[in-house]
Design a protein around this motif. Structure first.
Motif, short mmCIF file in Angstrom:
data_model
loop_
_atom_site.label_atom_id
_atom_site.label_comp_id
_atom_site.label_asym_id
_atom_site.label_seq_id
_atom_site.Cartn_x
_atom_site.Cartn_y
_atom_site.Cartn_z
N GLY A 20 0.79 -1.22 0.00
CA GLY A 20 0.00 0.00 0.00
C GLY A 20 0.82 1.27 0.00
O GLY A 20 0.28 2.35 -0.21
N GLY A 21 2.12 1.16 0.23
CA GLY A 21 2.96 2.35 0.19
C GLY A 21 3.27 2.72 -1.26
O GLY A 21 3.50 1.85 -2.09
N ALA A 22 3.25 3.99 -1.56
CA ALA A 22 3.56 4.44 -2.92
C ALA A 22 5.05 4.31 -3.19
O ALA A 22 5.87 4.27 -2.27
CB ALA A 22 3.12 5.89 -3.10
N THR A 23 5.40 4.25 -4.45
CA THR A 23 6.79 4.39 -4.85
C THR A 23 7.16 5.86 -4.84
O THR A 23 6.41 6.70 -5.33
CB THR A 23 7.02 3.80 -6.26
N VAL A 24 8.31 6.17 -4.27
CA VAL A 24 8.81 7.54 -4.26
C VAL A 24 9.93 7.64 -5.30
O VAL A 24 10.85 6.82 -5.31
CB VAL A 24 9.34 7.93 -2.87
N VAL A 25 9.84 8.60 -6.18
CA VAL A 25 10.87 8.87 -7.17
C VAL A 25 11.61 10.12 -6.74
O VAL A 25 11.01 11.20 -6.62
CB VAL A 25 10.27 9.06 -8.58
N LEU A 26 12.90 9.99 -6.48
CA LEU A 26 13.72 11.11 -6.02
C LEU A 26 14.59 11.61 -7.18
O LEU A 26 15.43 10.87 -7.70
CB LEU A 26 14.61 10.68 -4.85
N VAL A 94 6.61 2.04 -13.01
CA VAL A 94 6.18 2.86 -11.88
C VAL A 94 4.93 3.62 -12.28
O VAL A 94 4.90 4.30 -13.30
CB VAL A 94 7.28 3.84 -11.45
N ARG A 95 3.88 3.51 -11.48
CA ARG A 95 2.64 4.24 -11.68
C ARG A 95 2.19 4.83 -10.35
O ARG A 95 2.44 4.27 -9.30
CB ARG A 95 1.53 3.32 -12.21
N GLY A 96 1.51 5.96 -10.42
CA GLY A 96 0.99 6.56 -9.20
C GLY A 96 2.05 6.89 -8.18
O GLY A 96 1.87 6.70 -6.98
N ALA A 97 3.18 7.43 -8.63
CA ALA A 97 4.32 7.67 -7.74
C ALA A 97 4.20 9.02 -7.04
O ALA A 97 3.52 9.94 -7.50
CB ALA A 97 5.62 7.64 -8.54
N VAL A 98 4.89 9.11 -5.92
CA VAL A 98 5.16 10.40 -5.29
C VAL A 98 6.51 10.85 -5.83
O VAL A 98 7.53 10.23 -5.57
CB VAL A 98 5.19 10.30 -3.76
N PHE A 99 6.48 11.92 -6.61
CA PHE A 99 7.70 12.42 -7.23
C PHE A 99 8.24 13.58 -6.41
O PHE A 99 7.52 14.53 -6.11
CB PHE A 99 7.41 12.88 -8.66
N VAL A 100 9.52 13.49 -6.03
CA VAL A 100 10.18 14.57 -5.30
C VAL A 100 11.25 15.14 -6.22
O VAL A 100 12.26 14.50 -6.50
CB VAL A 100 10.81 14.06 -3.99
N GLY A 101 11.01 16.35 -6.69
CA GLY A 101 11.94 16.99 -7.61
C GLY A 101 12.61 18.17 -6.95
O GLY A 101 11.94 19.11 -6.51
N HIS A 102 13.93 18.12 -6.88
CA HIS A 102 14.69 19.21 -6.27
C HIS A 102 15.18 20.18 -7.34
O HIS A 102 15.72 19.76 -8.36
CB HIS A 102 15.88 18.66 -5.48
N ASP A 118 -0.85 9.67 -15.45
CA ASP A 118 -1.01 8.35 -14.86
C ASP A 118 0.21 7.91 -14.06
O ASP A 118 0.11 7.03 -13.19
CB ASP A 118 -1.29 7.31 -15.95
N LEU A 119 1.36 8.52 -14.31
CA LEU A 119 2.58 8.11 -13.62
C LEU A 119 2.71 8.69 -12.22
O LEU A 119 3.50 8.21 -11.42
CB LEU A 119 3.81 8.53 -14.44
N PHE A 120 1.92 9.73 -11.92
CA PHE A 120 2.16 10.52 -10.71
C PHE A 120 0.90 10.63 -9.86
O PHE A 120 -0.18 10.95 -10.35
CB PHE A 120 2.62 11.93 -11.09
N ALA A 121 1.05 10.40 -8.55
CA ALA A 121 -0.03 10.62 -7.59
C ALA A 121 0.14 11.96 -6.87
O ALA A 121 -0.84 12.58 -6.45
CB ALA A 121 -0.07 9.50 -6.56
N HIS A 122 1.39 12.40 -6.69
CA HIS A 122 1.66 13.64 -5.97
C HIS A 122 3.03 14.14 -6.37
O HIS A 122 3.96 13.35 -6.57
CB HIS A 122 1.62 13.40 -4.45
N LEU A 123 3.16 15.48 -6.47
CA LEU A 123 4.44 16.11 -6.76
C LEU A 123 4.90 16.88 -5.53
O LEU A 123 4.16 17.71 -5.00
CB LEU A 123 4.31 17.08 -7.93
N VAL A 124 6.11 16.59 -5.08
CA VAL A 124 6.75 17.39 -4.04
C VAL A 124 7.82 18.22 -4.73
O VAL A 124 8.81 17.68 -5.22
CB VAL A 124 7.35 16.52 -2.93
#
Length: 307
Positions: A20-26, A94-102, A118-124
């Motif tokens: 149930g945890g999302a994949t995080v893309v850093l 990877v689908r529905g990821a939390v993307f963290v872009g610095h 479709d690839l992203f659930a949330h953008l940080v």
């Protein structure tokens, strides 16, 4: 066949996120590498896995490709970086990821999410800026006037190592990480570093914000010389105007690298995003049903690099 900008991709299983945890893309910013996330990675307890990669700031021209002005403009674009991010996420399924872009990667993520929601659930969006140059007639404050940006680029071109020595102390925000960041900046190929810097500091990605439909958290440092908090307010207003949910978090720190200087705070913000997604029954990393890809024509293309 053009060369891709993302290299050294790896997946890490972390924490106690489990099912149930999302994949995080850093996605790291200009001048550094995936190692800039080292202090945050152990604290991401509610992710199932993390996808790490490097932007290759040493990627020279392909064989037979001449680095003339028009060619360089085509090579160094936010749109091209976004396409490579999309390709990497497709390869890793990877689908529905939390993307963290610095830094620069924040706008890369915005463009990629608009093209493939479709690839992203949330953008940080960490220390993000869609435009660094002020526009008095538009009432936009980016933090720099155009003359100072051109002076900086001129200094990079004439003496790259000397420029690094002067730039990094302002960007680092503290001597504890200054040497580490300086080593990373010095490792860049000067020609590539200059081309990407022109893309970043002369570019204008404000219109890309109008196409972001993925919920966002904009994270800005209180005392960041490169991306002041007023930029976060602008981004929030513009993305919200398009009907997208946006939260702003201000980190009480200095410099442009809060993942190094205020890692606990950054990790807490990220864990909060992950916890909310789980509570909302958000996309999981194991393949929850996703909407079909929705490719969009979003710019992020070439800029005039003439000085």
């Amino acid at each position: 066949m053009r060369r891709r900008w993302c290299t050294n991709a790896s997946e890490v299983v972390v924490g106690s996120g489990g099912e149930g945890g999302a994949t995080v893309v850093l996605a790291h910013g200009y001048g550094v590498s995936q190692a800039s996330w080292d202090k945050v990675l152990p604290s991401i307890s509610k992710a199932s896995k993390v996808l790490l990669f490097d932007w290759d700031f040493n990627a020279r021209a392909d064989d037979g490709e001449e680095e003339e002005a028009d060619t360089a403009a085509a090579r160094y674009t936010f749109g091209r970086f976004a396409d490579d991010l999309i390709a990497l996420m497709d390869e890793r399924e990877v689908r529905g990821a939390v993307f963290v872009g610095h830094s620069m990667s924040a706008m890369v993520g915005c463009i990629a999410a608009a093209r493939r929601p479709d690839l992203f659930a949330h953008l940080v969006l960490l220390c993000a800026s869609p435009r660094y140059i002020d526009s008095e007639e538009e009432g936009y404050v980016g933090g720099f006037d155009e003359a100072s940006i051109h002076a900086m680029l001129g200094a990079m071109e004439s003496d790259f190592q000397g420029w690094v020595k002067g730039f990094v102390p302002n960007a680092a925000g503290g001597t504890a990480v200054e040497e580490r960041i300086e080593r990373s900046f010095r490792a860049m190929d000067p020609a590539v570093a200059l081309g990407v810097a022109r893309m970043i500091f002369l570019g204008d990605q404000r219109e890309a914000l109008d196409n972001v439909s993925t919920p966002c958290t904009v994270v800005q440092v209180r005392h960041d010389f490169a991306a002041p908090p007023i930029v976060a307010e602008y981004m929030q207003q513009r993305i919200t105007r398009a009907g997208t949910d946006v939260a702003v978090e201000i980190v009480e720190s200095v410099g442009h690298f809060p993942q190094l200087m205020a890692s606990t705070r950054v990790a807490d913000i990220l864990d909060g995003v992950l916890l909310r997604l789980r509570g909302e029954g958000g996309h999981d990393a194991a393949g929850a049903p996703m909407p079909p890809p929705a490719d969009k024509e979003v710019d992020g293309g070439a800029i005039d690099i003439m000085m």
